[in-house]
Design a protein around this motif. Sequence first.
Motif, short mmCIF file in Angstrom:
data_model
loop_
_atom_site.label_atom_id
_atom_site.label_comp_id
_atom_site.label_asym_id
_atom_site.label_seq_id
_atom_site.Cartn_x
_atom_site.Cartn_y
_atom_site.Cartn_z
N GLY A 79 0.82 -1.20 0.00
CA GLY A 79 0.00 0.00 0.00
C GLY A 79 0.85 1.25 0.00
N LEU A 80 1.88 1.27 0.86
CA LEU A 80 2.73 2.46 0.95
C LEU A 80 3.58 2.63 -0.30
CD1 LEU A 80 3.86 2.06 4.67
CD2 LEU A 80 2.54 3.97 3.75
N GLU A 81 4.12 1.54 -0.80
CA GLU A 81 5.00 1.63 -1.97
C GLU A 81 4.22 2.01 -3.21
OE1 GLU A 81 8.41 1.39 -2.26
OE2 GLU A 81 8.31 1.49 -0.08
N GLU A 82 2.99 1.52 -3.32
CA GLU A 82 2.19 1.82 -4.51
C GLU A 82 1.50 3.16 -4.39
OE1 GLU A 82 1.54 -0.05 -7.55
OE2 GLU A 82 3.48 -0.80 -6.85
N GLY A 83 1.57 3.77 -3.21
CA GLY A 83 0.99 5.09 -3.02
C GLY A 83 -0.52 5.08 -2.87
N ALA A 133 -0.06 -9.40 -4.94
CA ALA A 133 0.69 -10.65 -5.12
C ALA A 133 2.13 -10.36 -5.51
CB ALA A 133 0.02 -11.52 -6.18
N GLY A 134 2.33 -9.31 -6.31
CA GLY A 134 3.68 -8.94 -6.72
C GLY A 134 4.55 -8.66 -5.50
N TYR A 135 3.99 -7.93 -4.54
CA TYR A 135 4.76 -7.62 -3.33
C TYR A 135 4.97 -8.86 -2.46
CZ TYR A 135 4.99 -2.71 -4.36
OH TYR A 135 5.31 -1.54 -4.96
N ALA A 136 3.95 -9.69 -2.42
CA ALA A 136 4.06 -10.91 -1.61
C ALA A 136 5.20 -11.77 -2.14
CB ALA A 136 2.75 -11.69 -1.64
N LYS A 137 5.31 -11.83 -3.47
CA LYS A 137 6.38 -12.65 -4.05
C LYS A 137 7.74 -12.03 -3.76
CE LYS A 137 3.66 -15.23 -7.29
NZ LYS A 137 2.90 -15.19 -8.54
N ALA A 138 7.81 -10.69 -3.81
CA ALA A 138 9.08 -10.04 -3.47
C ALA A 138 9.44 -10.29 -2.01
CB ALA A 138 8.98 -8.54 -3.75
N CYS A 139 8.43 -10.58 -1.20
CA CYS A 139 8.67 -10.90 0.21
C CYS A 139 9.05 -12.37 0.38
CB CYS A 139 7.44 -10.61 1.06
SG CYS A 139 7.16 -8.85 1.28
N GLY A 140 9.13 -13.09 -0.71
CA GLY A 140 9.57 -14.49 -0.63
C GLY A 140 8.44 -15.47 -0.42
N LEU A 141 7.20 -14.99 -0.53
CA LEU A 141 6.07 -15.92 -0.34
C LEU A 141 5.74 -16.58 -1.67
CD1 LEU A 141 3.87 -13.67 1.96
CD2 LEU A 141 5.70 -15.26 2.58
N GLY A 142 5.16 -17.76 -1.58
CA GLY A 142 4.78 -18.48 -2.80
C GLY A 142 5.95 -19.20 -3.45
N LEU A 143 7.13 -19.12 -2.84
CA LEU A 143 8.30 -19.80 -3.37
C LEU A 143 9.05 -20.44 -2.21
CD1 LEU A 143 9.81 -17.13 -5.79
CD2 LEU A 143 8.91 -19.36 -6.43
N PRO A 144 9.72 -21.58 -2.45
CA PRO A 144 10.52 -22.15 -1.36
C PRO A 144 11.64 -21.18 -0.98
CG PRO A 144 10.37 -23.67 -3.23
CD PRO A 144 9.83 -22.36 -3.68
N THR A 145 12.00 -21.17 0.29
CA THR A 145 13.08 -20.27 0.70
C THR A 145 14.43 -20.81 0.25
OG1 THR A 145 13.34 -21.45 2.79
CG2 THR A 145 11.82 -19.58 2.78
#
Lengths: 607, 370
Positions: free
Chosen positions: A332-336, A395-407
Motif C-alpha cells: 500500500g505504501l509503496e504503490e501510493g 501478489a507482486g509484493y508478496a512474491k518479493a517478500c519471498g512468499l509463494g516460493l521455497p526459501t
Amino acid sequence: MDSYLHTVDSDWYRQRVSGALICVLAAFLIILVRLYYLQVVEGPEFRRQSQNNCVRLQGIPPPRGLIFDRDGVLLVENRPCFNISIVPREAKNPKGVVNKLAELLDITPEPLFARLAEVRGVRSFKPVLLRRDVSRDVVAIIEAYKLDLPGIVITVEPSRHYLEGKRASHLVGYLGEISGEELKSGCFPDNRIRDFIGRFGVEKAYEPYFHGRRGEQQIEVNALGQLTRVLKTEEATPGNNIYLTLDIRLQRKAEALLSGKVGAAVAMDPSNGHILAMASSPAFDPNVFVEGMTYESWNDLSSNRFRPMENKAIQGQYPPASTYKIVTAIAGLEEGVITEHTRVFCPGYYRYGDRTFRCWKRGGHGFMKITDALVESCDVFFYQVGEKLGVDRLAGYAKACGLGLPTGVDLDKEAKGLVPTSWWKLGRMGVPWQGGETLSVAIGQGFNLVTPIQMLSLISAVANGGIRYKPLVVRRIESSDGSLVKKEVPVPSGRLSVSDKTLEIVKRSLMDAVNKPRGTGWIARIAGIDVAGKTGTAQVVGMEEDNKENPVESEHLHLRDHAWFIAFAPAEQPRVAVAVLIEHGGHGSTAAGPIAREMIKTYLKVN
Amino acid sequence: MIDRRLLEHFDWVLLSLTLVLGGIGILTLYSAATANADIVGVKGLVHLKQSYWLAIGTGIMILLALFSYRWLNRLALPIYWFSIGLLVAVLFVGKEVSGSQRWLILGPVSFQPSELVKISLVIILARHFSESVSEEGFSLVELWKPLIWTLIPFVLIVKQPDLGTSLIVLLIAGSVTIFVKIERRTLLCLTGAGILGSAVGWFFLKEYQKLRILAFLDPEGDPLGAGYHIIQSKIAVGSGMLFGKGFLKGTQNALSFLPEHHTDFIFSVLAEEWGFLGAALVISLYVLLVIWGLSVAVRSKEPFGTILAVGLTSMIFWQAFINLAMVLALLPVVGVPLPLISYGGSSMLVSMGAIGILLNISMRRFLFKE
C-alpha cells in the motif's frame, strides 16, 4: 612375367601355416606347463591356502560424520552395534544352531528361520544376518556358549546414535537402509547392501559429506571362516563432521515451549540467515529408524493425525492471517494507495458490494493510520488497502517478500506456499477472481498459504533492512581431522521491494505492536529489550479441507484458530528473529506470543 | 544356393568343437553364478543368458556359412568402414561402464563394436594381402595401407579405453602380416616402433592399468589391491590340483574370492572345479580348434580364403592364449575374455561369427581351383 614370379603356390602357404602351427603349439605348451606347475607341482600348497588359510577381502564401512550444534555441542554420534550372523556352511545343521540360539536368548526362532530361508543354498560360506543390534548381555551369552553354536559369528559395526533423541529430529533427519534401486542407480558408488543412508533432514541433504570412503581389509580366515589374522588394512576415511547453525540451547527451549502443542517454532539470525532453532511438534525419535522399526511403530508414526514425521516449519502450509498485513502495508505504501497519514475510519465492519466484512474488533477501532492499523491489527484498514491495490499488485509484493516460493533451505520437501492471483484462480478453478476475495487476501486469509520458515525469512528481512537470506542450517563442514571442507556463507536470495522510509514505518509499527498496551503483541514484550512483532490468528472455520481430513477429531480443538507470532529483537540491532505457529492454538497473541517471547529471552540471555 | 557338394563338405568337426566349448562355458557359468547368486543378483542368470547367446551365435554361424565368403572380399571396404563408424559412434553415444565407453545400445541390445572390428580388419587385410602376396615379403612402403587400417581401430579402442582389445587388434594384424611374410628389415623396423610405442604409451595409461601391470610384475607388492586378482586366481587354479574339487564345489568361487569370475576369470573357476585333467582337456580343445582353423587355411585353394582363415584363427588363438596366460598369472590382467566360454554376448557372437566364416571357407574349399 614379373607377376608370375611373384605369385605363390599352395606349398608356400603350407610352409607358412606350418610356421604358425609351431608358434601356436609352443604357446599352448607354455600354458599347459604353467597349468601343470600351478595345479600339480604347487597344487597341494594352493589347496592348503584355499582350505585352511583363506585370504578374504572385507570392506570396512566408514564411520559416518558427526553432527554438532553451532558451538560444537555433539548432537549425533556413532556407537558400536553388535550383530549376530550365521555362516550356514560352518553350522553343519543351521536349523539346529538357530534353535539353540533362540533358546539361549529366550526368543522365538521363527524370524531367524525366515532370515535363513532368504538365502539360497546351505553350502554358503557367507554370513547370514540373524539379528541386528543386540545388547552386550546377549553378546556375553553367545561368547559363553560359543562351542554350542558353531557358525554363529558376532560382528560389530558403527550405528547412528542421536544423543538428543527427539530433539531437532526434523532438522537433523534420520537414516534408512539403502534400497536395491538406489544401489543400482550409481548415485551411491561407495555404498553396499545394508548400508544406511540419509533419508530426511540434514542427514539426507548432506549425505555425500557424511559418507566418507570405505576401507578394505585383507584377512585370513581358518576352515571355520573365523578370522585368524589381519594381513593388511586400508583404513576407511570417516565422513565429514557437520556443524549446524543450530543453537541447541535455544532448540531445547523451543521444544519445551511447544511440548503438548502442535506446531512449529523457528528462529533465525537476521544478519546472515542462520537457523538458530527449528522445532516442529510433535517430533519423532530418529534412533528408532536405525534400531529397526516394527510395523506397528511405523504405523503409529505415519498415521498419527498430528503428523510427527512432518517438519511443520518448512512443510506445514497455513494461512498467514494478520502477519500478512506487513505485506499489505508495504504494498500500500509503496504503490501510493495510502500514505503514512492516510486515515481510515473503522466502525468494526466494512461493506463491499452486498457483503459485510468484519473487523476482529466488533466495536471498531475508530480512526486509524497505517501505524495504528498494524499495532492494533485493524482488518477494516487493510480491507481498504487491499481493495485499492487489487489482488495482482498485492501478489507482486508478496512474491518479493519471498512468499509463494521455497526459501531454498537445504532440507528436503520444503513446501512453497501459495500467493493467489487472478490468473491463478482462473487457471485453477476456472472462475474469475471476485473482488471480495481480495479483501480476505489482504488480511492474510482466503487462498493465502505460507510456511513458518517463509514468515521467518520475511520478518528477518524486515529486521535487517530488506535483505532476504537463504536460510542456512549448516555453518561449516570439517573433515574428521578438523580441516575445513566447506564453509557456508550467507546467500542473499532477494530484497523486499520496499523503500527505507516504508521499512522504517513498518518496523516502528511492529515495535509499537509489542510495546504499546493497545498493541496486539503486548504479551510478548520483554523489559529492557525492544521486541518488534506481529500476531496472526488464522481462521480455521470454513476451511473445508480441514474438516474432511480429520473427521473423528474433537470438534473444539479442531475449530480453534491457528496462532501466529513473528518477531525480532532487539528492534534497533536485531540479533534474532522468530516465527511461531501453533495449530489450533487459538489467538495469536496468547498462544504464540509467549513462546516467541521466551525464545527471544533465551537467545539474548535475559531473565 | 546350397548344392549337395557344399553339404557333403560341411565341417562337422569345427561345428562340434565350437558347441562343446560353448557348452562347457555354460556349465562353468552355472557353477559361478549359483555360488554367487546372492551377491551378483540379476547376474545369477548368466548361464541362462549365455545359452541364449550360444543359440543366437549358432544361428549367426550357420548364416555366415551359407553365402560364399568371396562376397566378403568384395564387401571388405564397406564392412570395414561400417565397423569403424560404429567405433566412432561408441565414443560419442556409447554407454559408460566402470570408466570405459565400450558399449553401443540399440534398443534392448547392447554391443561392443570393438569385437566386430576384429573380424572386419581381418577381412580387409586378407583382401589386400591376397592381391599382392609374394615370396620376397612386403617392404615397409608396401605396408602403409594395412598399417593405417590397423592403427585407426587401435587408436579408437585405446581411447575407450580398452587396452586388452586394442592389443588383440594389433596382435591379429601382426599375425596376418607376418603370415604373408614381410622383409626382415621391415619386421625389425616395426618391432622397434612397437617397443618405442609401448614405452611412450606407458605414460598415457590410466592409473588402474599401470597398477595392473605393476601388480603383475610384483603381485605381493599390493596384495590387497591390484595384485589381489592375480593371487586369488592362482590360488583358485592351483587348489584344483590334479582332479579338481568337483563340479559346484569350488570354494574360491563360492567365497567370492574370485573377481570377474564369470567373465575374464571363468577359466579359474573351471580349473578349480575340474583340476588339471579338466583344464588340460579344455586347453586341448582350443589347440584342436586352432589347428583345425589352420588346416582350413591350408585346404583353401585360393589366397583370400587362406589368409582370411589364418586371420580368424589368429583372433581366436590370441584371445584364448592371452586370457589363459592372464588367469595363470603369466601376463598382466588386461581384460580379454576367453572365446566361447567367458560370459558376454558380443564376444560370443563375434567368436561364433568368425567360426562361421571358417566353416564357409572350409565348405567351399573345392569350389575354387587355381
